[in-house]
Write a protein that holds these residues in place. Structure first.
Motif, mmCIF file in Angstrom:
data_model
loop_
_atom_site.group_PDB
_atom_site.id
_atom_site.type_symbol
_atom_site.label_atom_id
_atom_site.label_comp_id
_atom_site.label_asym_id
_atom_site.label_seq_id
_atom_site.Cartn_x
_atom_site.Cartn_y
_atom_site.Cartn_z
ATOM 1 N N THR A 89 1.801 6.267 -1.858
ATOM 2 C CA THR A 89 1.125 6.494 -0.529
ATOM 3 C C THR A 89 0.031 7.549 -0.966
ATOM 4 O O THR A 89 -0.119 7.953 -1.963
ATOM 5 C CB THR A 89 2.021 7.573 0.268
ATOM 6 N N GLU A 111 11.755 10.292 7.858
ATOM 7 C CA GLU A 111 10.694 9.694 7.178
ATOM 8 C C GLU A 111 11.348 9.315 5.879
ATOM 9 O O GLU A 111 11.648 9.980 5.096
ATOM 10 C CB GLU A 111 9.480 10.741 7.176
ATOM 11 N N PHE A 166 7.152 4.335 7.250
ATOM 12 C CA PHE A 166 5.764 3.988 6.856
ATOM 13 C C PHE A 166 5.172 2.522 6.854
ATOM 14 O O PHE A 166 6.266 1.915 6.323
ATOM 15 C CB PHE A 166 5.052 4.489 5.869
ATOM 16 N N ASP A 167 4.204 1.838 7.205
ATOM 17 C CA ASP A 167 3.980 0.314 6.892
ATOM 18 C C ASP A 167 3.063 0.071 5.695
ATOM 19 O O ASP A 167 1.910 0.390 5.697
ATOM 20 C CB ASP A 167 3.451 -0.151 8.173
ATOM 21 N N PRO A 168 3.664 -0.237 4.764
ATOM 22 C CA PRO A 168 2.945 -0.578 3.167
ATOM 23 C C PRO A 168 1.913 -1.522 3.648
ATOM 24 O O PRO A 168 0.896 -1.659 2.593
ATOM 25 C CB PRO A 168 3.927 -0.861 2.250
ATOM 26 N N THR A 184 10.742 7.539 3.006
ATOM 27 C CA THR A 184 10.141 7.960 1.821
ATOM 28 C C THR A 184 10.557 9.119 1.143
ATOM 29 O O THR A 184 10.473 9.269 -0.124
ATOM 30 C CB THR A 184 8.809 7.714 1.565
ATOM 31 N N GLN A 203 -1.744 0.231 5.763
ATOM 32 C CA GLN A 203 -2.208 1.550 5.138
ATOM 33 C C GLN A 203 -1.325 2.846 5.594
ATOM 34 O O GLN A 203 -1.696 3.872 5.930
ATOM 35 C CB GLN A 203 -3.802 2.102 6.019
ATOM 36 N N TRP A 204 -0.040 2.431 5.440
ATOM 37 C CA TRP A 204 0.905 3.349 5.538
ATOM 38 C C TRP A 204 0.936 4.059 6.864
ATOM 39 O O TRP A 204 1.505 5.220 7.110
ATOM 40 C CB TRP A 204 0.950 4.341 4.569
ATOM 41 N N HIS A 255 2.295 4.702 10.650
ATOM 42 C CA HIS A 255 3.805 5.226 10.982
ATOM 43 C C HIS A 255 4.043 4.195 12.144
ATOM 44 O O HIS A 255 3.717 4.005 13.108
ATOM 45 C CB HIS A 255 3.517 6.583 11.605
ATOM 46 N N SER A 305 1.921 15.801 1.336
ATOM 47 C CA SER A 305 3.058 15.353 2.348
ATOM 48 C C SER A 305 4.213 16.222 2.263
ATOM 49 O O SER A 305 4.541 16.575 1.223
ATOM 50 C CB SER A 305 3.407 13.811 2.007
#
Ligand code: PXL
Length: 270
Positions: free
Chosen positions: A259, A14, A45-47, A16, A50-51, A53, A216
């Motif tokens: 996030t 992941e 994550f897709d900014p 980030t 809405q982040w 996955h 997280s």
């Protein structure tokens, strides 16, 4: 000079730095354990959305190659402790289960990451079933959160610490020697309570909650810290206690990001 213990993680990236493989290796290092890892998937994550996955499994042959390399490089005498994190697909689970049987593990800690946003619900169900059938029988320690414990114990809901304890017993009855069911901030009360079922007794591990928001990487950090302590020779109860201190400190010193959730700082203790 004493040599460091070694631990192996099989998990997903992941990017980030808040969860997954990155957290596992940081935790190992922070606890003085030499870490090595095989990647099972990449989550980005897709900014723009809405982040959510974005999930990319790694080819089974490539996963098998990585595990082959690690086991060839580090003999049984120096490497008998591993953690399994996110696997993601039934094919990955087949490959990892097969590869893990090549070694007699003293401890295999399974963090049963059941769903990942961005995966289809149908695919997730297949994955859950494959995890239950093929990975759980290999686990010596399993670390479900409230959601995962509800699913694995086949309960309707977990609302109290007594429910969590019941779930831990039921999961233990499926053949896992040690069940660490994590209440975290999900259950009401001032304390973040996790429970350990060892087949005979329940032990509660309680620390004051640090806020009421989920953070997280707390689950990944806890399971990785348990793995590191086991690699160093702790008993499971000692490992859970140490890991709980480690994650609590990391949550106290959590970092804000863009996030929705803050992230645990695995270097807090150093
Ligand atoms: O926290 C569970 C988790 C584990 N592993 C990977 C993840 C996540 C959650 O985002 O992306 C790779």
């Amino acid at each position: 000079m004493t040599l460091p213990a070694r631990a192996f993680v099989i998990a997903g990236s992941e990017a980030t730095g808040g969860a997954g493989f990155q957290v596992d290796l940081k935790t190992f290092q922070s606890l003085g354990v030499m870490g090595m890892g095989a990647l099972t998937c990449i989550v980005s994550f897709d900014p723009q959305n809405q982040w959510a996955h974005r999930f990319h499994p790694i080819e089974p042959t490539v996963i098998a190659e990585q595990i082959e390399a690690v086991l060839a490089c580090h003999s049984q005498e120096v490497l008998d402790t591993a953690k399994v994190g996110m696997l993601g697909t039934p094919d990955t689970i087949d490959t990892v289960a097969q590869a893990l049987t090549q070694r007699e593990w003293n401890h295999l800690v399974v963090d049963p990451v059941l769903i990942c946003k961005g995966q289809e619900p149908g695919a997730a169900l297949d994955t859950d079933n494959a995890l239950r059938e093929k990975i759980l029988p290999l686990a010596t320690v399993i670390t479900p959160n409230v959601f995962e414990a509800t699913t694995l114990a086949e309960m309707d809901s977990i609302d109290t610490i007594e429910d969590l304890e019941e779930a831990a017993r039921r999961i233990g009855d499926k053949g896992v020697p040690y069940v660490v069911a994590k209440g975290g901030v999900e259950l009401p009360g001032e304390e973040a309570i996790d429970v350990l079922w060892d087949g005979q007794n329940i032990t509660r591990f309680s620390r004051p909650k640090v806020g009421n928001q989920r953070v997280s990487g707390a689950g990944c950090t806890l399971a990785a810290a348990i793995t590191a302590e086991l690699a160093k020779g702790a008993t499971v109860a000692e490992a859970v206690d140490q890991a709980k201190d480690f994650v609590t400190l990391g949550i106290q010193q959590r970092l804000e990001c863009n996030t929705p959730f803050d992230v645990v700082w695995q270097g807090a203790r150093n």
